[in-house]
Structures are given as structure tokens and as C-alpha cells.
Design a protein around this motif. Structure first.
Motif, PDB file in Angstrom:
ATOM      1  N   ARG A   6      18.648  17.869 -32.598  1.00  0.00           N
ATOM      2  CA  ARG A   6      17.605  17.868 -31.558  1.00  0.00           C
ATOM      3  C   ARG A   6      16.725  19.105 -31.603  1.00  0.00           C
ATOM      4  O   ARG A   6      15.686  19.148 -30.952  1.00  0.00           O
ATOM      5  CB  ARG A   6      18.256  17.735 -30.177  1.00  0.00           C
ATOM      6  CG  ARG A   6      18.909  16.380 -29.950  1.00  0.00           C
ATOM      7  CD  ARG A   6      19.459  16.237 -28.556  1.00  0.00           C
ATOM      8  NE  ARG A   6      20.132  14.956 -28.373  1.00  0.00           N
ATOM      9  CZ  ARG A   6      20.830  14.635 -27.301  1.00  0.00           C
ATOM     10  NH1 ARG A   6      20.945  15.506 -26.296  1.00  0.00           N
ATOM     11  NH2 ARG A   6      21.427  13.460 -27.209  1.00  0.00           N
ATOM     12  N   GLN A   7      17.139  20.120 -32.323  1.00  0.00           N
ATOM     13  CA  GLN A   7      16.321  21.336 -32.426  1.00  0.00           C
ATOM     14  C   GLN A   7      16.352  21.853 -33.863  1.00  0.00           C
ATOM     15  O   GLN A   7      17.302  22.527 -34.256  1.00  0.00           O
ATOM     16  CB  GLN A   7      16.838  22.417 -31.472  1.00  0.00           C
ATOM     17  CG  GLN A   7      15.944  23.637 -31.408  1.00  0.00           C
ATOM     18  CD  GLN A   7      16.434  24.683 -30.442  1.00  0.00           C
ATOM     19  OE1 GLN A   7      17.225  24.417 -29.550  1.00  0.00           O
ATOM     20  NE2 GLN A   7      15.978  25.905 -30.623  1.00  0.00           N
ATOM     21  N   PRO A   8      15.298  21.560 -34.646  1.00  0.00           N
ATOM     22  CA  PRO A   8      14.215  20.623 -34.326  1.00  0.00           C
ATOM     23  C   PRO A   8      14.697  19.177 -34.461  1.00  0.00           C
ATOM     24  O   PRO A   8      15.833  18.946 -34.879  1.00  0.00           O
ATOM     25  CB  PRO A   8      13.162  20.952 -35.380  1.00  0.00           C
ATOM     26  CG  PRO A   8      13.973  21.411 -36.554  1.00  0.00           C
ATOM     27  CD  PRO A   8      15.140  22.157 -35.980  1.00  0.00           C
ATOM     28  N   SER A   9      13.830  18.230 -34.105  1.00  0.00           N
ATOM     29  CA  SER A   9      14.198  16.808 -34.178  1.00  0.00           C
ATOM     30  C   SER A   9      14.153  16.362 -35.632  1.00  0.00           C
ATOM     31  O   SER A   9      13.097  15.990 -36.157  1.00  0.00           O
ATOM     32  CB  SER A   9      13.230  15.975 -33.333  1.00  0.00           C
ATOM     33  OG  SER A   9      13.301  16.358 -31.983  1.00  0.00           O
ATOM     34  N   VAL A  48      12.354  13.127 -37.051  1.00  0.00           N
ATOM     35  CA  VAL A  48      12.713  11.915 -36.321  1.00  0.00           C
ATOM     36  C   VAL A  48      12.291  12.029 -34.865  1.00  0.00           C
ATOM     37  O   VAL A  48      11.855  13.084 -34.397  1.00  0.00           O
ATOM     38  CB  VAL A  48      14.235  11.627 -36.398  1.00  0.00           C
ATOM     39  CG1 VAL A  48      14.658  11.272 -37.811  1.00  0.00           C
ATOM     40  CG2 VAL A  48      15.043  12.795 -35.859  1.00  0.00           C
ATOM     41  N   VAL A  49      12.449  10.933 -34.139  1.00  0.00           N
ATOM     42  CA  VAL A  49      12.107  10.854 -32.733  1.00  0.00           C
ATOM     43  C   VAL A  49      12.880  11.905 -31.939  1.00  0.00           C
ATOM     44  O   VAL A  49      14.039  12.197 -32.238  1.00  0.00           O
ATOM     45  CB  VAL A  49      12.391   9.435 -32.202  1.00  0.00           C
ATOM     46  CG1 VAL A  49      13.827   9.024 -32.463  1.00  0.00           C
ATOM     47  CG2 VAL A  49      12.070   9.323 -30.731  1.00  0.00           C
ATOM     48  N   GLY A  50      12.235  12.470 -30.914  1.00  0.00           N
ATOM     49  CA  GLY A  50      12.871  13.493 -30.103  1.00  0.00           C
ATOM     50  C   GLY A  50      13.931  12.930 -29.172  1.00  0.00           C
ATOM     51  O   GLY A  50      13.904  11.759 -28.791  1.00  0.00           O
ATOM     52  N   ASP A  51      14.891  13.777 -28.803  1.00  0.00           N
ATOM     53  CA  ASP A  51      15.963  13.429 -27.871  1.00  0.00           C
ATOM     54  C   ASP A  51      16.750  12.214 -28.367  1.00  0.00           C
ATOM     55  O   ASP A  51      17.110  11.326 -27.594  1.00  0.00           O
ATOM     56  CB  ASP A  51      15.393  13.168 -26.478  1.00  0.00           C
ATOM     57  CG  ASP A  51      16.474  13.066 -25.403  1.00  0.00           C
ATOM     58  OD1 ASP A  51      17.528  13.710 -25.553  1.00  0.00           O
ATOM     59  OD2 ASP A  51      16.261  12.331 -24.418  1.00  0.00           O
ATOM     60  N   ALA A  52      17.035  12.186 -29.670  1.00  0.00           N
ATOM     61  CA  ALA A  52      17.790  11.067 -30.242  1.00  0.00           C
ATOM     62  C   ALA A  52      19.256  11.145 -29.843  1.00  0.00           C
ATOM     63  O   ALA A  52      19.868  12.209 -29.855  1.00  0.00           O
ATOM     64  CB  ALA A  52      17.657  11.065 -31.759  1.00  0.00           C
ATOM     65  N   GLY A  95      15.484   7.399 -29.596  1.00  0.00           N
ATOM     66  CA  GLY A  95      15.395   8.671 -28.890  1.00  0.00           C
ATOM     67  C   GLY A  95      14.703   8.545 -27.549  1.00  0.00           C
ATOM     68  O   GLY A  95      13.874   7.651 -27.332  1.00  0.00           O
ATOM     69  N   GLY A  96      15.038   9.462 -26.661  1.00  0.00           N
ATOM     70  CA  GLY A  96      14.467   9.474 -25.323  1.00  0.00           C
ATOM     71  C   GLY A  96      12.981   9.745 -25.289  1.00  0.00           C
ATOM     72  O   GLY A  96      12.326   9.513 -24.263  1.00  0.00           O
ATOM     73  N   GLU A  97      12.429  10.230 -26.384  1.00  0.00           N
ATOM     74  CA  GLU A  97      10.976  10.415 -26.478  1.00  0.00           C
ATOM     75  C   GLU A  97      10.253   9.079 -26.358  1.00  0.00           C
ATOM     76  O   GLU A  97       9.076   9.030 -26.008  1.00  0.00           O
ATOM     77  CB  GLU A  97      10.638  11.084 -27.810  1.00  0.00           C
ATOM     78  CG  GLU A  97       9.175  11.418 -27.991  1.00  0.00           C
ATOM     79  CD  GLU A  97       8.856  11.967 -29.378  1.00  0.00           C
ATOM     80  OE1 GLU A  97       7.668  12.236 -29.634  1.00  0.00           O
ATOM     81  OE2 GLU A  97       9.788  12.115 -30.206  1.00  0.00           O
ATOM     82  N   GLY A  98      10.981   7.989 -26.650  1.00  0.00           N
ATOM     83  CA  GLY A  98      10.406   6.665 -26.465  1.00  0.00           C
ATOM     84  C   GLY A  98      10.044   5.926 -27.733  1.00  0.00           C
ATOM     85  O   GLY A  98       9.031   5.216 -27.769  1.00  0.00           O
ATOM     86  N   TYR A  99      10.873   6.074 -28.768  1.00  0.00           N
ATOM     87  CA  TYR A  99      10.605   5.363 -30.016  1.00  0.00           C
ATOM     88  C   TYR A  99      11.893   4.839 -30.637  1.00  0.00           C
ATOM     89  O   TYR A  99      12.969   5.435 -30.487  1.00  0.00           O
ATOM     90  CB  TYR A  99       9.923   6.280 -31.038  1.00  0.00           C
ATOM     91  CG  TYR A  99       8.518   6.665 -30.684  1.00  0.00           C
ATOM     92  CD1 TYR A  99       7.443   5.835 -31.005  1.00  0.00           C
ATOM     93  CD2 TYR A  99       8.261   7.853 -30.020  1.00  0.00           C
ATOM     94  CE1 TYR A  99       6.150   6.187 -30.671  1.00  0.00           C
ATOM     95  CE2 TYR A  99       6.966   8.214 -29.674  1.00  0.00           C
ATOM     96  CZ  TYR A  99       5.917   7.378 -30.010  1.00  0.00           C
ATOM     97  OH  TYR A  99       4.633   7.725 -29.663  1.00  0.00           O
TER      98      TYR A  99
END
Length: 353
Positions: free
Chosen positions: A249-252, A270-274, A290-294
């Protein structure tokens, strides 16, 4: 002027106009999903949303899921709602709720014994339910923060991560805790291999590492330290190619790791907050939510070569999912955040050519 000639001219004009629109770049149908748009022409061949199942009166975070393939039921751990929902996938609706839990996170269905195992973060327990009557069978007390779970059908053991650093082993024949494996921090996602030795790989973000466990000796035998990436939560495994897929998650980023050497082969954004990743061995694709919405699809071109082939907008906070290779379905949990309704989105997965 002859009416047939007028009709002919009209047809030609419409055709030319249509071609002009296509040439102008507006050749893709765009569907609105939540607050996002998706390019259907680029994604529909891989990810087709075929069903939306509402989860009325479910509030807060939704965590992991499991499936009863033969019975056509989906089990959903609703952490923020302190409940488990049972979904009839044929009817597309809830058929039962188990309430009064304490932040359920992990969930495992064991078809042989007809039981549902639920890991509770709040009180550190594992509740065991009969999958036919949904009656409570037994509660196992762990130290704290019972989390991710896996069922090993070969050994008939349920593994559960918990506390400040341990994997507990539950015998599904007796429902007793029969062992514990010490770790150097709280475990997140882990994978169990039947082909590789040692055979358990565990994300331990608090230790900034991936811990490798010998399932026979019940002890850690090696460790892969994180370098430029941190907070490794989601994990998937390609046993045939000896590749471990770890999402940070850091970085994604997604790191592809050679299990034999412990070295990182490649990295992809990749998508954030996976929170979930799955490897599709049949189609040689990786799915990340991921919670980023993808919902992201990555193609495995070879053991060492990967590239993104689709990225579909889903919904805010929709980070947990379940891929079922036997049916070619991916279930995505959408929480009731930002005014959106809680639901399960069902996707049909195909190989992207």
C-alpha cells in the motif's frame, strides 16, 4: 424527387455521420458506475458485471467472503455491521443473517463438515456455525484480533491469523485448536501451497516482511524482507511458476517474487488501498481490488513478464473480493460509503486477448 432516392440519400448521410463519430474517437460506450465511468469496449471482454446483489441494512466495512459452490451460497463477513450474510446466488438475495458477532473479518466454509468458521477481530474468537441450521457449534478463544483464514483440504485444518503474531491451526474434525505457529508480527493475507516446500507464505506488515513457514515443523524457516515497498496486505500464489504476488500500500505496487530465490522479479503500479488479489491460472491473469475504486486485471505473459490489460471503476471502498476459479466468477463487496448502497457486484471473467 423520387421518394426512393430521398430515402437512399438519408441512409448515406446517417452512415457517413456515424463513421465521422467513430473517426472522432467516440467509438466506445461508456457506462456510469457510482461516480466513475468505464470504457466498455476495453473492459467488457474481460470483466462483465452480470449481477448486483443488494445488502440492505448493512453498514460499515465489509471484509472477506467464502462460497459454497455446490449449494450456490455466498458467505460475507460484515465487520462494521457485526454480522454474516448468507446469499442465495441463484435468487440473488439474502437468505439468512448471523448477527451479534464482534467485528467478523475472516470466514471459511468447510463443505465436508458443513461448518462455517468466522474470525472475530473485536474479541479474538473463532465462532463455528452449522452451515445448514446456522446454529453456533463452538467458540474458540484466541488472544486477540482473529483475522484472515484459510482451509487446507489436504490436512483438514483451518488456519487463522491472530494476535501480535501467530497462525492458529483448527482441526475441523474436532473443532479444537491443535497448534500455533509463532510469527514476528500480526499476519495479514497468507497462502498455503501443496506443491512447494516450505509451504506457507505470510504477509507480516508490522515486521516489514514475508515470513516463510514449514507446515510440518510449524515454524518459520526464512524471511523475505520488504525493501522499497511497505504495508504488504494482499497476497496470491502461482505454484507452477513458483511466483508470489504481493500487493503493497505504500506505494501502491504489486511485487512479483521468485519463491526459490526470494528476489523481486518485477513491480507494477496497482489500485490504491488494495485488500485482495487473486491469480487465475486458467486465464493467466491477476485480479486486484482496492478501496480507491477499481478492479484491475494484469496479464501474465510469462513467469517474469506482466502488464495491465484492464482497469474497471467499481465503487469507493470496494476493496475486498472473492475469485472462484471453478465458476469463473469474481464477487466484489461494495460497502455503504459516501451515499452508495451496500451490495455485491458479480463479474464474469474471461481471458483478455
Amino acid at each position: 424527387m423520387d421518394k426512393r432516392f430521398i430515402v437512399l440519400i438519408a441512409v448515406i448521410v446517417v452512415t457517413v455521420a456515424s463513421l465521422a463519430v467513430l473517426a472522432g474517437g467516440n467509438m466506445f460506450n461508456v457506462e456510469r458506475i457510482g461516480n466513475n465511468s468505464v470504457d466498455q469496449n476495453m473492459t467488457s471482454t474481460a470483466l462483465q458485471k452480470i449481477q448486483v446483489i443488494p445488502l440492505s441494512n448493512v453498514n460499515g466495512r465489509i471484509d472477506h467472503m467464502d462460497i459454497d459452490i455446490a449449494g450456490g451460497r455466498l458467505f460475507i463477513a460484515e465487520l462494521g455491521n457485526n454480522s454474516i450474510d448468507v446469499i442465495d446466488l441463484v435468487k440473488g438475495k439474502r437468505i439468512h443473517s448471523i448477527t451479534g458477532l464482534d467485528e467478523p473479518q475472516g470466514i471459511v466454509f468447510v463443505p465436508e463438515s458443513k461448518k462455517i468458521y468466522v474470525a472475530n477481530a473485536g474479541d479474538g474468537t473463532v465462532d463455528i456455525f452449522n452451515s445448514d441450521s446456522y446454529a453456533l457449534v463452538k467458540t474458540i478463544n484466541l488472544s486477540s484480533d482473529a483475522d484472515n483464514m484459510r482451509y487446507d483440504s489436504a490436512s483438514k485444518l483451518v488456519y487463522v491469523g491472530y494476535g501480535n503474531g501467530a497462525l492458529g491451526l483448527i482441526d475441523t474434525a474436532t473443532d479444537n485448536l491443535v497448534g500455533s505457529i509463532k510469527l514476528d508480527g500480526h499476519p495479514e493475507s497468507f497462502q498455503i501451497s501443496h506443491q512447494l516446500k516450505p509451504s506457507i507464505f505470510v504477509n507480516v506488515p508490522g515486521d516489514d516482511s514475508i515470513e516463510v513457514i514449514d507446515s510440518q515443523k510449524l515454524s518459520m524457516v526464512s524471511k523475505i524482507s520488504n525493501t522499497d515497498s511497505h504495508y504488504n496486505y494482499a497476497m496470491a500464489l502461482d505454484e507452477n511458476d513458483h511466483r508470489l504476488f504481493v500487493v503493497y500500500r505504500q506505494p501502491s505496487q504489486l511485487s512479483v517474487i521468485d519463491i526459490d530465490s526470494g528476489k523481486t522479479i518485477t513491480k507494477l503500479n496497482v489500485v490504491g488501498d488494495a485488500d485482495d488479489i487473486f491469480y487465475d491460472n486458467k486465464n493467466k491473469q491477476i485480479y486486484v481490488t482496492g478501496g480507491e475504486g477499481y478492479l484491475q486485471v494484469i496479464s501474465q505473459d510469462g513467469a517474469n513478464t506482466y502488464h495491465e490489460v484492464a482497469k474497471m471503476p467499481t465503487a469507493n471502498g470496494a476493496r475486498t473480493s472473492l475469485f472462484v476459479p471453478e465458476t469463473g466468477r469474481l464477487y466484489l463487496a461494495v460497502p455503504a460509503y459516501f451515499g452508495q448502497d451496500a451490495q455485491i457486484q458479480v463479474y464474469e471473467v474471461h481471458k483478455i486477448q
